[in-house]
Design a protein around this motif. Structure first.
Motif, mmCIF file in Angstrom:
data_model
loop_
_atom_site.group_PDB
_atom_site.id
_atom_site.type_symbol
_atom_site.label_atom_id
_atom_site.label_comp_id
_atom_site.label_asym_id
_atom_site.label_seq_id
_atom_site.Cartn_x
_atom_site.Cartn_y
_atom_site.Cartn_z
ATOM 1 N N UNK A 221 19.007 -6.171 10.355
ATOM 2 C CA UNK A 221 18.448 -5.461 9.216
ATOM 3 C C UNK A 221 18.473 -6.401 8.007
ATOM 4 N N UNK A 222 17.290 -6.661 7.447
ATOM 5 C CA UNK A 222 17.176 -7.528 6.278
ATOM 6 C C UNK A 222 16.627 -6.697 5.135
ATOM 7 N N UNK A 223 17.358 -6.638 4.058
ATOM 8 C CA UNK A 223 16.917 -5.869 2.903
ATOM 9 C C UNK A 223 16.174 -6.790 1.947
ATOM 10 N N UNK A 224 15.031 -6.295 1.430
ATOM 11 C CA UNK A 224 14.252 -7.053 0.460
ATOM 12 C C UNK A 224 13.999 -6.168 -0.749
ATOM 13 N N UNK A 225 14.104 -6.765 -1.913
ATOM 14 C CA UNK A 225 13.824 -6.016 -3.132
ATOM 15 C C UNK A 225 12.331 -6.098 -3.413
ATOM 16 N N UNK A 226 11.737 -4.964 -3.736
ATOM 17 C CA UNK A 226 10.317 -4.925 -4.074
ATOM 18 C C UNK A 226 10.169 -4.406 -5.498
ATOM 19 N N UNK A 227 9.027 -4.678 -6.061
ATOM 20 C CA UNK A 227 8.769 -4.297 -7.451
ATOM 21 C C UNK A 227 7.480 -3.484 -7.476
ATOM 22 N N UNK A 228 7.603 -2.169 -7.381
ATOM 23 C CA UNK A 228 6.454 -1.273 -7.415
ATOM 24 C C UNK A 228 6.206 -0.831 -8.854
ATOM 25 N N UNK A 229 4.933 -0.668 -9.212
ATOM 26 C CA UNK A 229 4.567 -0.385 -10.594
ATOM 27 C C UNK A 229 3.553 0.743 -10.642
ATOM 28 N N UNK A 230 3.769 1.658 -11.547
ATOM 29 C CA UNK A 230 2.776 2.678 -11.874
ATOM 30 C C UNK A 230 2.199 2.272 -13.231
ATOM 31 N N UNK A 231 0.972 1.790 -13.210
ATOM 32 C CA UNK A 231 0.366 1.227 -14.420
ATOM 33 C C UNK A 231 -0.603 2.235 -15.017
ATOM 34 N N UNK A 232 -0.287 2.693 -16.231
ATOM 35 C CA UNK A 232 -1.138 3.642 -16.947
ATOM 36 C C UNK A 232 -1.759 2.876 -18.120
ATOM 37 N N UNK A 233 -3.001 2.416 -17.952
ATOM 38 C CA UNK A 233 -3.630 1.632 -19.017
ATOM 39 C C UNK A 233 -3.914 2.480 -20.253
ATOM 40 N N UNK A 234 -3.995 1.843 -21.421
ATOM 41 C CA UNK A 234 -4.256 2.603 -22.649
ATOM 42 C C UNK A 234 -5.644 3.220 -22.705
ATOM 43 N N UNK A 235 -6.626 2.634 -21.993
ATOM 44 C CA UNK A 235 -7.975 3.201 -21.968
ATOM 45 C C UNK A 235 -8.341 3.603 -20.536
ATOM 46 N N UNK A 236 -9.249 4.561 -20.445
ATOM 47 C CA UNK A 236 -9.763 4.976 -19.147
ATOM 48 C C UNK A 236 -8.939 6.082 -18.535
ATOM 49 N N UNK A 237 -9.374 6.519 -17.351
ATOM 50 C CA UNK A 237 -8.689 7.619 -16.679
ATOM 51 C C UNK A 237 -8.228 7.236 -15.275
ATOM 52 N N UNK A 238 -8.068 5.934 -15.016
ATOM 53 C CA UNK A 238 -7.633 5.478 -13.698
ATOM 54 C C UNK A 238 -6.239 4.869 -13.814
ATOM 55 N N UNK A 239 -5.300 5.464 -13.111
ATOM 56 C CA UNK A 239 -3.935 4.957 -13.038
ATOM 57 C C UNK A 239 -3.856 4.047 -11.817
ATOM 58 N N UNK A 240 -3.179 2.927 -11.953
ATOM 59 C CA UNK A 240 -3.041 1.987 -10.839
ATOM 60 C C UNK A 240 -1.637 2.088 -10.274
ATOM 61 N N UNK A 241 -1.578 2.307 -8.984
ATOM 62 C CA UNK A 241 -0.326 2.322 -8.249
ATOM 63 C C UNK A 241 -0.237 0.990 -7.520
#
Length: 197
Positions: free
Chosen positions: A23-43
């Motif tokens: 078992x190898x553990x890896x750290x990941x960096x997930x981001x919920x990006x809510x831009x200041x303009x528009x209506x599309x959130x990026x996961x």
């Protein structure tokens, strides 16, 4: 084998090789990006090499739950499948991989590392042979990146399958982005994808 004891050694004696899983553990960096303009959130889900196929989907589901728990709404992902053909028909980036169907029943998958498949003679000749009618279901494009000191080539992949392409309403919800160095590469990708939706 001698250190395992008589019972274990006897049980394993008929095998020619013994493999272990670590078992190898890896750290990941997930981001919920809510831009200041528009209506599309990026996961954006980090996906280290060697992760199983459903790793990204699980990460996206967790980020959607964060939104649901935070604002009481469960966001629906945007179907990116129609963007595959739009990217292929555009002049955006360099097409280095393309999976497509033809009306003659062929399933093709082409790769081109040095040039763009849109203009590569073999691809153009094959496309002309079927009157230009291709139905892309998978694409990878290479983009230009860089600054005054470094240059890099981020890639965007929208990968689906020929089986999915045969569905009445084919769907794809994940875009793979790799080889980027700066956040502006991701911002440029988001802006272009949103423009194609």
């Amino acid at each position: 084998m001698d250190d395992l004891g008589d019972g274990v050694a006897a049980a394993l004696s008929e095998f020619s090789a013994l493999y272990g899983t670590k078992l190898v553990r890896k750290q990941v960096f997930d981001v919920l990006w809510i831009p200041p303009q528009g209506n599309v959130i990026v996961s954006a889900v980090d996906c280290p090499k060697g992760m199983p196929a459903d790793f990204v989907s699980v990460g996206h589901a967790k980020l959607r739950r964060v939104v649901r728990d935070g604002v009481g709404d469960y966001p629906q992902p945007i179907n990116l499948f129609p963007s595959i053909e739009k990217i292929y028909r555009s002049t955006w980036g360099v097409v280095v991989e393309l999976g497509f169907l033809t009306d003659t029943g062929s399933v093709k998958y082409e790769r081109m590392r040095l040039d763009c498949l849109r203009t590569e003679p073999f691809h153009v000749g094959g496309k002309d042979a079927v009157d230009g009618v291709l139905h892309p279901f998978s694409i990878t494009i290479r983009l230009k990146g860089g600054d005054d000191e470094l240059s890099w080539e981020p890639e965007l992949s929208l990968h689906s399958s020929s089986t999915e392409a045969h569905n009445p309403v084919p769907s794809l919800y994940d875009a793979h982005f790799r080889s980027a160095i700066e956040v502006r590469d991701l911002k440029r990708l988001r802006k272009k994808l949103v423009a194609l939706i």
